[in-house]
Design a protein around this motif. Structure first.
Motif, short mmCIF file in Angstrom:
data_model
loop_
_atom_site.label_atom_id
_atom_site.label_comp_id
_atom_site.label_asym_id
_atom_site.label_seq_id
_atom_site.Cartn_x
_atom_site.Cartn_y
_atom_site.Cartn_z
N ASP A 53 -33.16 -5.56 4.49
CA ASP A 53 -32.59 -6.87 4.22
C ASP A 53 -31.21 -6.68 3.59
N TYR A 54 -30.18 -6.74 4.44
CA TYR A 54 -28.80 -6.61 3.98
C TYR A 54 -28.15 -7.99 3.80
N GLY A 55 -28.93 -9.03 3.84
CA GLY A 55 -28.36 -10.36 3.74
C GLY A 55 -28.25 -11.03 5.09
N ARG A 56 -27.75 -12.23 5.10
CA ARG A 56 -27.73 -13.11 6.27
C ARG A 56 -26.99 -12.49 7.46
N ASN A 57 -27.72 -12.29 8.56
CA ASN A 57 -27.14 -11.86 9.84
C ASN A 57 -26.30 -10.59 9.75
N PHE A 58 -26.61 -9.73 8.79
CA PHE A 58 -25.80 -8.52 8.63
C PHE A 58 -26.03 -7.56 9.80
N ASN A 59 -24.93 -7.07 10.37
CA ASN A 59 -25.00 -6.12 11.48
C ASN A 59 -23.70 -5.34 11.51
N LEU A 60 -23.79 -4.04 11.22
CA LEU A 60 -22.61 -3.19 11.17
C LEU A 60 -23.00 -1.80 11.65
N THR B 49 -37.38 2.44 16.98
CA THR B 49 -37.12 1.08 17.44
C THR B 49 -36.86 0.22 16.22
N ARG B 50 -35.87 -0.66 16.31
CA ARG B 50 -35.56 -1.54 15.18
C ARG B 50 -35.09 -2.89 15.69
N THR B 51 -35.39 -3.90 14.91
CA THR B 51 -34.94 -5.25 15.22
C THR B 51 -33.61 -5.50 14.52
N ILE B 52 -32.75 -6.27 15.18
CA ILE B 52 -31.46 -6.66 14.60
C ILE B 52 -31.43 -8.19 14.61
N PRO C 215 -24.87 1.20 12.59
CA PRO C 215 -26.28 1.59 12.42
C PRO C 215 -27.05 0.73 11.44
N TYR C 216 -26.37 -0.18 10.73
CA TYR C 216 -27.02 -1.00 9.72
C TYR C 216 -27.24 -2.42 10.25
N GLY C 217 -28.38 -2.99 9.93
CA GLY C 217 -28.63 -4.36 10.33
C GLY C 217 -29.88 -4.90 9.66
N THR C 218 -29.83 -6.16 9.27
CA THR C 218 -31.02 -6.80 8.71
C THR C 218 -32.10 -6.88 9.78
N GLY C 219 -33.29 -6.40 9.44
CA GLY C 219 -34.40 -6.35 10.38
C GLY C 219 -35.37 -5.25 9.99
#
Length: 408
Positions: free
Chosen positions: A313-320, A354-357, A322-326
């Motif tokens: 949980d990196y916060g709202r809609n975070f996606n950078l 496998t990871r969700t973004i 290799p990093y992402g909320t999910g």
């Protein structure tokens, strides 16, 4: 591509027997004793990892085969008695044709401190330390040693805040570590960096969170990074003298651990509402994992297996990158083929992530197929790996890497 893969495999599997050595030649690296019983000493460890990579999705104006120095490191630690220790770790990473500098003065050519900490023994099985350290939280892989991976490299997403709140997976702070019975623990309280990998991105109204809390909100509001990892050791107990978790013991131990860890960073990220007001959001990461490594019989065969579930949980809609909320699920398994310990040893392995973004409502996957050739255990080995990764509906990307490693 097939010809290159076959050629690399031939080089890996058919190394002349004259290069085959046993682990008995390694007696602990370079150590300077200051007294007769060796309780006062300076220990030095040096290692290098050298890569040749083939990328089947390289741009047309770039070479699809590249050479690099993945890691060049030197680690030293010393004790005058068992009540205190000082450790330093410096080196460089990913030196290649694109970031070499003409006179060796560029950023990528420079050695830097990966770690520097001091530690004191407070009581039996209880220690405290401070500095730029690697006593991380979250999972085993967030504390992994780069010397003895089973896979080619670490699962990238397991170093969950690398460059976001820390310097290359090391935080500046204080930590405690120890054990209670068969339970080992490490907990730390740390500063967060100001100039993060997200520094080029600005908050936008109702947009994604940006990891710039300390910079945009100030150090008082952004808060510190608090993290910990706890693992229960059911079989052979692992050392916690240093923080580095072993990737594979090659059948020399029988280990089964179950662990859990966390990282929380108050107001680590910043969001902007529709009116343009900035607000902080907490970063919270949690994981549970299990590690099994054991010989399978008297023939020298062994198995290594690992699995982890991690909630990011990196916060709202975070996606950078290799990093992402999910959520993330990762695992790997390897089999050490029967062989005498003083001969070359082969270990094929498989890894999958496998990871969700949440930001793009999609999944990312990565499949790794590899094989290790241990000529003197981890001290002299070759690794060949094919990795295929995909994000959402994008094209998959396949990379073949051949690594040569030496450490002394």
């Amino acid at each position: 591509m097939k010809k290159i893969l076959i050629g690399m495999a031939f080089c890996l599997l058919f190394v002349p027997k004259s290069f085959s050595q046993g682990n008995t030649e390694y007696t602990g690296g370079f150590k300077i004793n200051f007294n007769e019983d060796g309780s006062k000493y300076l220990r030095m460890i040096a290692w290098g990892q050298f890569w040749a990579q083939y990328n089947d999705n390289a741009p047309e104006d770039q070479s699809d085969i590249n050479l690099s120095v993945r890691r060049a490191r030197l680690l030293t630690f010393t004790q005058l008695n068992n009540k205190f220790l000082i450790l330093s770790h410096f080196g460089l990473n990913s030196l290649n044709g694109s970031n070499l500098s003409p006179t060796g003065k560029g950023e990528s050519s420079q050695l830097f401190y990966h770690a520097f900490w001091g530690e004191w023994k407070v009581a039996k099985n209880f220690y405290a330390g401070t500095g730029l350290h690697y006593w991380n939280g979250i999972s085993r892989l967030n504390n992994s040693s780069t010397l003895n991976f089973m896979t080619l490299d670490n699962n990238r997403q397991s170093w969950a805040v690398l460059g976001l709140s820390d310097q290359f997976a090391r935080h500046l702070g204080v930590y405690v570590k120890g054990r209670v019975g068969r339970l080992q623990y490490r907990v730390s309280y740390n500063e967060a960096i100001t100039n993060t990998l997200d520094a080029a991105n600005d908050p936008s109204p109702n947009g994604r969170a940006v990891y710039r809390g300390r910079e945009l909100l100030g150090s008082a509001d952004a808060g510190k990074v608090f993290q910990g990892y706890f693992d229960y050791q059911f079989l052979d107990e692992e050392s916690n003298f240093l923080p580095y978790k072993v990737g594979t013991y090659l059948g020399s131990k029988k280990v089964f651990n179950v662990g859990a860890g966390f990282l929380t960073h108050k107001n680590g990220v910043v969001v902007m509402d529709g009116a343009g007001n900035l607000e902080g959001e907490n970063v919270n990461i949690f994981a549970i994992d299990a590690f099994y490594d054991a010989p399978l019989g008297e023939d020298g065969s062994a198995i290594t297996a690992y699995g982890v579930f991690q909630n990011n949980d990196y916060g709202r809609n975070f996606n950078l990158g290799p990093y992402g909320t999910g959520n993330m699920i990762y695992g790997h398994v390897g089999y050490l083929i029967p062989s005498a310990p003083d001969k070359s040893r082969i270990q094929p392995y498989l890894s999958y992530q496998t990871r969700t973004i949440d930001a793009i409502d999609a999944n990312a996957t990565r499949l790794g197929l590899g094989i290790n050739l241990f000529m003197t255990g981890h001290h002299s080995k070759l690794t060949l790996e094919y990795a295929n990764s995909k994000v959402g509906n994008g094209d998959s990307n396949g990379i073949i890497t051949l690594q040569a490693q030496i450490y002394l």
